[in-house]
Structure formats: C-alpha cells, structure tokens
Design a protein around this motif. Sequence first.
Motif: not given
Ligand SMILES: [Zn+2]
Length: 226
Positions: A23, A25, A88, A92, A135, A189
């Motif tokens: 991910d 973010d 995504h 976020h 998220p 991540h």
């Molecule tokens: Zn995330």
Amino acid sequence: MGVRAPVVDHGPRTGDRVALTFDADMTDGMLANLRSGRVRSYANLRILDLLEREQVPATFFLTGKWVQRYPEVTRRIAGNPRFELANHTYGHAAFTAHCYDLPRLPVGELADDVAKTFEVIAPYGGRQTRYFRFPGLCHDAAALDALAPLGVTVVDGDVISGDPFAKAWKPLVRAVLDHVRPGSVVIMHVTEANAAMTDEALPHILAGLRERGLTPAPLSEVLAAG
Ligand SMILES: [Zn+2]
C-alpha cells in the motif's frame, strides 16, 4: 438491492501462489511532513530495487496523492511487467466511522474519490486493475454499496504484516511466514518513513516463501488461479 462491491481476502487455497501487496498511503499531513523536511520519503525505493533484482511480482495499492507526489516512482512501477497497479483512495481518508484516527469522507463522496484515483493512476499504463483496498481495511455495507457502480473488487488480505510504524523487522517476517498459505494476500506498505522495516524484512520473507514452496504472483493471478 443486493448490488454491492465484492470483497476478497485471498485466492483459492490450492496451488503455490501468493500475492505480495504494497500500500502507498498519502495524506495531507504526510505531504506537509515532506514539505517541511520533517520526513524525507514515503516511497521505499529499496523495496522496488529488491523486487526488480529478484524479478518478484507484486501489486501496488496506490493513493492518488502518492502518485501525484511520486510520478517517477509510479512510472517505474507501471513499467514493470510483473507489477500490477490498484487503487487505495485519493487521500487515504476513512470510508467508515471509527477507522483508526483517519478523518472520514461522507458516504456521498466515496465513489467520486475512488473514480478520481483511477483517473490519476490510469495514464501511467502498465498492468491496471479494478482492485481497491480501503484505508485501514475499514468498510461497511454503505461503503460497499457506494462503490458497486465502479466495478471494483475490494481486496482486504489474509496476512497482515503489521509493518506500519514497526520498530524491528523480525516480527514482520514472523507475522507473514506464520500465516501465509497458498492463495494468501499479504499486506505490506511501501511508505518508507511510516513502514521503515519493510525493506529489511522482505528478503527474509522471500526466502521463507521459497522454503515453503510458495511463489509470489500478481494479485490477479492469485485470485483467479489455484
Ligand atoms: Zn493504507
């Protein structure tokens, strides 16, 4: 009635494939940290270096704001035939109430947020998908209903590495290798400052997968095949 974006945690439990997902973010707060110099980077290039060197497939869940902040890195991801691009959200925000400490988007804005993110990602080409991850993995019936018109498949995951704000790499390796099975979707991540141990854990995770006879594959292949 009954129209709701589908949610998957993992693929079929047969075969030997697993999906490594990362991910990306990005929030306004994170952008402010970059601007002020408080944080150097939310793009972990060591992860990309390793995946590229070892020719490991992976799937990246990108926020629109991360893509806009890191166009070169996004181009690099899109340019790799082993990498898939997924959505995504734009910034976020939470899509439900009580999702960690994330600020919440009104239900009426959810579909536009996700559609806008696809528009940001699409020009980069490569292996585009209609996969979407909330998220904090926070979703409810209203959020799934709101996203149904977009034709997305919501992907949670069944193996949570716990890499955000990790202080050591060994617990990440253990969290992944203790739970991974054929068809697993592993959540990690690529956000560097907010997940500083992921690149150190990754070589050990890849070695552990090999020992278990598991092979990383793009998410679409893990969900489709066995
Ligand atoms: Zn995330």
